[in-house]
Design a protein around this motif. Structure first.
Motif, PDB file in Angstrom:
ATOM      1  N   ASN A 299      42.398 -37.611 -22.145  1.00  0.00           N
ATOM      2  CA  ASN A 299      41.472 -38.322 -21.267  1.00  0.00           C
ATOM      3  C   ASN A 299      41.986 -39.715 -20.900  1.00  0.00           C
ATOM      4  O   ASN A 299      41.491 -40.330 -19.971  1.00  0.00           O
ATOM      5  CB  ASN A 299      40.043 -38.330 -21.828  1.00  0.00           C
ATOM      6  CG  ASN A 299      39.852 -39.287 -22.971  1.00  0.00           C
ATOM      7  OD1 ASN A 299      40.804 -39.744 -23.588  1.00  0.00           O
ATOM      8  ND2 ASN A 299      38.596 -39.583 -23.261  1.00  0.00           N
ATOM      9  N   LYS A 300      43.009 -40.191 -21.610  1.00  0.00           N
ATOM     10  CA  LYS A 300      43.607 -41.472 -21.210  1.00  0.00           C
ATOM     11  C   LYS A 300      44.241 -41.325 -19.818  1.00  0.00           C
ATOM     12  O   LYS A 300      44.081 -42.172 -18.955  1.00  0.00           O
ATOM     13  CB  LYS A 300      44.668 -41.922 -22.216  1.00  0.00           C
ATOM     14  CG  LYS A 300      44.122 -42.121 -23.604  1.00  0.00           C
ATOM     15  CD  LYS A 300      43.245 -43.350 -23.671  1.00  0.00           C
ATOM     16  CE  LYS A 300      42.334 -43.347 -24.860  1.00  0.00           C
ATOM     17  NZ  LYS A 300      41.120 -42.547 -24.725  1.00  0.00           N
TER      18      LYS A 300
ATOM     19  N   LYS B 261      41.604 -40.792 -17.074  1.00  0.00           N
ATOM     20  CA  LYS B 261      40.887 -42.007 -16.702  1.00  0.00           C
ATOM     21  C   LYS B 261      41.777 -43.003 -15.955  1.00  0.00           C
ATOM     22  O   LYS B 261      41.285 -43.777 -15.148  1.00  0.00           O
ATOM     23  CB  LYS B 261      40.323 -42.683 -17.961  1.00  0.00           C
ATOM     24  CG  LYS B 261      39.160 -41.922 -18.578  1.00  0.00           C
ATOM     25  CD  LYS B 261      38.629 -42.678 -19.774  1.00  0.00           C
ATOM     26  CE  LYS B 261      37.455 -41.968 -20.403  1.00  0.00           C
ATOM     27  NZ  LYS B 261      36.891 -42.757 -21.496  1.00  0.00           N
TER      28      LYS B 261
ATOM     29  N   TYR C 234      37.940 -37.761 -32.798  1.00  0.00           N
ATOM     30  CA  TYR C 234      37.278 -37.157 -31.634  1.00  0.00           C
ATOM     31  C   TYR C 234      37.219 -35.621 -31.674  1.00  0.00           C
ATOM     32  O   TYR C 234      36.159 -35.036 -31.864  1.00  0.00           O
ATOM     33  CB  TYR C 234      37.982 -37.604 -30.341  1.00  0.00           C
ATOM     34  CG  TYR C 234      37.754 -39.053 -30.010  1.00  0.00           C
ATOM     35  CD1 TYR C 234      36.544 -39.476 -29.469  1.00  0.00           C
ATOM     36  CD2 TYR C 234      38.735 -40.012 -30.233  1.00  0.00           C
ATOM     37  CE1 TYR C 234      36.313 -40.810 -29.158  1.00  0.00           C
ATOM     38  CE2 TYR C 234      38.517 -41.352 -29.921  1.00  0.00           C
ATOM     39  CZ  TYR C 234      37.304 -41.740 -29.385  1.00  0.00           C
ATOM     40  OH  TYR C 234      37.088 -43.056 -29.084  1.00  0.00           O
TER      41      TYR C 234
ATOM     42  N   CYS D 299      32.383 -37.194 -27.184  1.00  0.00           N
ATOM     43  CA  CYS D 299      31.822 -38.333 -26.433  1.00  0.00           C
ATOM     44  C   CYS D 299      31.950 -39.625 -27.214  1.00  0.00           C
ATOM     45  O   CYS D 299      31.463 -39.703 -28.352  1.00  0.00           O
ATOM     46  CB  CYS D 299      30.319 -38.176 -26.230  1.00  0.00           C
ATOM     47  SG  CYS D 299      29.874 -37.030 -24.991  1.00  0.00           S
ATOM     48  N   GLY D 300      32.547 -40.631 -26.601  1.00  0.00           N
ATOM     49  CA  GLY D 300      32.538 -41.991 -27.143  1.00  0.00           C
ATOM     50  C   GLY D 300      31.656 -42.839 -26.232  1.00  0.00           C
ATOM     51  O   GLY D 300      30.481 -43.044 -26.482  1.00  0.00           O
ATOM     52  N   THR D 301      32.243 -43.281 -25.098  1.00  0.00           N
ATOM     53  CA  THR D 301      31.424 -43.981 -24.098  1.00  0.00           C
ATOM     54  C   THR D 301      30.612 -43.000 -23.253  1.00  0.00           C
ATOM     55  O   THR D 301      29.648 -43.395 -22.606  1.00  0.00           O
ATOM     56  CB  THR D 301      32.314 -44.783 -23.120  1.00  0.00           C
ATOM     57  OG1 THR D 301      33.143 -43.860 -22.397  1.00  0.00           O
ATOM     58  CG2 THR D 301      33.181 -45.779 -23.859  1.00  0.00           C
ATOM     59  N   GLY D 302      31.052 -41.734 -23.187  1.00  0.00           N
ATOM     60  CA  GLY D 302      30.370 -40.734 -22.362  1.00  0.00           C
ATOM     61  C   GLY D 302      30.990 -40.548 -20.984  1.00  0.00           C
ATOM     62  O   GLY D 302      30.553 -39.692 -20.216  1.00  0.00           O
ATOM     63  N   GLY D 303      32.024 -41.316 -20.674  1.00  0.00           N
ATOM     64  CA  GLY D 303      32.653 -41.215 -19.352  1.00  0.00           C
ATOM     65  C   GLY D 303      33.301 -39.854 -19.113  1.00  0.00           C
ATOM     66  O   GLY D 303      33.202 -39.288 -18.020  1.00  0.00           O
ATOM     67  N   THR D 304      33.940 -39.319 -20.145  1.00  0.00           N
ATOM     68  CA  THR D 304      34.622 -38.023 -19.984  1.00  0.00           C
ATOM     69  C   THR D 304      33.601 -36.928 -19.690  1.00  0.00           C
ATOM     70  O   THR D 304      33.788 -36.112 -18.772  1.00  0.00           O
ATOM     71  CB  THR D 304      35.422 -37.696 -21.265  1.00  0.00           C
ATOM     72  OG1 THR D 304      36.307 -38.773 -21.536  1.00  0.00           O
ATOM     73  CG2 THR D 304      36.220 -36.411 -21.112  1.00  0.00           C
TER      74      THR D 304
ATOM     75  N   THR E  77      40.854 -33.415 -25.862  1.00  0.00           N
ATOM     76  CA  THR E  77      40.987 -34.610 -25.022  1.00  0.00           C
ATOM     77  C   THR E  77      42.102 -35.556 -25.477  1.00  0.00           C
ATOM     78  O   THR E  77      42.391 -36.548 -24.810  1.00  0.00           O
ATOM     79  CB  THR E  77      39.659 -35.387 -25.034  1.00  0.00           C
ATOM     80  OG1 THR E  77      39.191 -35.447 -26.394  1.00  0.00           O
ATOM     81  CG2 THR E  77      38.615 -34.728 -24.167  1.00  0.00           C
ATOM     82  N   GLY E  78      42.675 -35.270 -26.649  1.00  0.00           N
ATOM     83  CA  GLY E  78      43.764 -36.150 -27.103  1.00  0.00           C
ATOM     84  C   GLY E  78      44.048 -35.889 -28.559  1.00  0.00           C
ATOM     85  O   GLY E  78      43.419 -35.033 -29.180  1.00  0.00           O
TER      86      GLY E  78
END
Ligand SMILES: Cc1ncc(COP(=O)(O)O)c(C=O)c1O
Length: 276
Positions: A28-29, A32, A247, A160-165, A275-276
């Motif tokens: 996801n890096k 984004k 994650y 989910c961390g910030t939820g952007g993904t 995602t990573g």
């Protein structure tokens, strides 16, 4: 994936290996950063500036993106300098990133006009990436994930961390498909509001085809418990894949636990984004 626990529950599970996109800008890096790099270039920027903790993967990935795509980079780090630099910050500096440090009080105000003006005074003109990298361009990148998948699936899962993904991924799904995010933070029920806010800002509307599971944080962000470690070790033995414990392991544990609880209807095909 072939796994008895899933077969018993009548489920099919596919992994989307976004972790293999690049060793320097994985998962996801890259999703984004992709459109942010394009926007920064179009706007004539030569410097990327972003924020993060001393172990931030986003800081590391931004340094790599600057190195490979021709931007100078500045990483604004929470707290004080500790020497020697840890491996993440050492990597960032070796890839050309300049580091600056903000004490915790100033760091909390990092997006305030005063702190941003101070940073412009010190570093000149820059393209600002938020902490964690979630902004409308980042969501556009995450929304592309489903278009690369050529098998039929009903449900896409991500951590989910910030939820952007999750916000971007859900937006990219087709009719009838849903997304489930697994929160890696404790007690973060406000996360749903964040995801909705991200979608409204990036796409003008909330897609309504996603939900969040809150029961698999194992004590909170970057916290672990023996049950999670055991799951990771078993998973590696059975499937030759080493899950990231902050994650993707929490998501995968959640998928298997929910499968055993009968949460997913039989014959559901699940896609888990690594995602990573
Ligand atoms: C590997 C990995 N997966 C998932 C996430 C969570 O992404 P988001 O902050 O968009 O929810 C991150 C966050 O940085 C991450 O590094």
């Amino acid at each position: 994936m072939s796994d008895d626990r899933l077969t018993r529950a009548g489920l099919r599970l596919f992994l989307k290996r976004d972790d293999l996109i690049s060793p320097d800008i994985p998962g996801n890096k890259w999703r984004k950063l992709k459109y942010n790099l394009e926007t920064a270039k179009k706007q004539g920027h030569q410097v990327l500036l972003t924020f993060g903790g001393a172990y931030s993967n986003h800081i590391r990935a931004t340094a790599a993106a600057g190195y490979y795509f021709g931007f100078a980079t500045v990483g604004v780090i929470r707290g004080e300098e500790h020497l020697p630099l840890n491996p993440s910050l050492g990597y960032a500096v070796r890839h050309g990133m300049r580091l600056a440090y903000l004490d915790r009080a100033a760091y909390r105000e990092k997006m305030s006009p005063e702190v941003i003006a101070m940073l412009h005074g010190r570093f000149g003109k820059f393209y600002l990436l938020p902490e964690g990298g979630s902004n409308p361009d980042a969501l556009r990148g995450c929304a592309e994930i489903p278009f690369e998948i050529d098998c039929r699936f009903d449900l896409a899962c991500c951590p989910c961390g910030t939820g952007g993904t999750l916000a971007g991924l859900a937006r990219g799904l087709g009719p009838g498909q849903r997304a489930v995010g697994f929160s890696v933070l404790r007690g973060e029920e406000f996360l749903a509001r964040e995801v909705a806010g991200f979608q409204r800002e990036a796409f003008g509307a909330v897609s309504g085809n996603w939900s969040i599971e809150y029961g698999f944080h194992f004590g909170g962000f970057a916290k672990r418990k023996p049950a999670l470690d055991q799951f990771i070790a078993d998973f590696e033995k059975q499937h030759a894949l080493s899950l990231n414990w902050v994650y993707t392991a929490k998501m995968m544990y959640g998928i298997f636990a929910l499968a055993e609880q009968g949460f997913f209807p039989a014959r559901t095909t699940i896609l888990a984004v690594i995602t990573g």
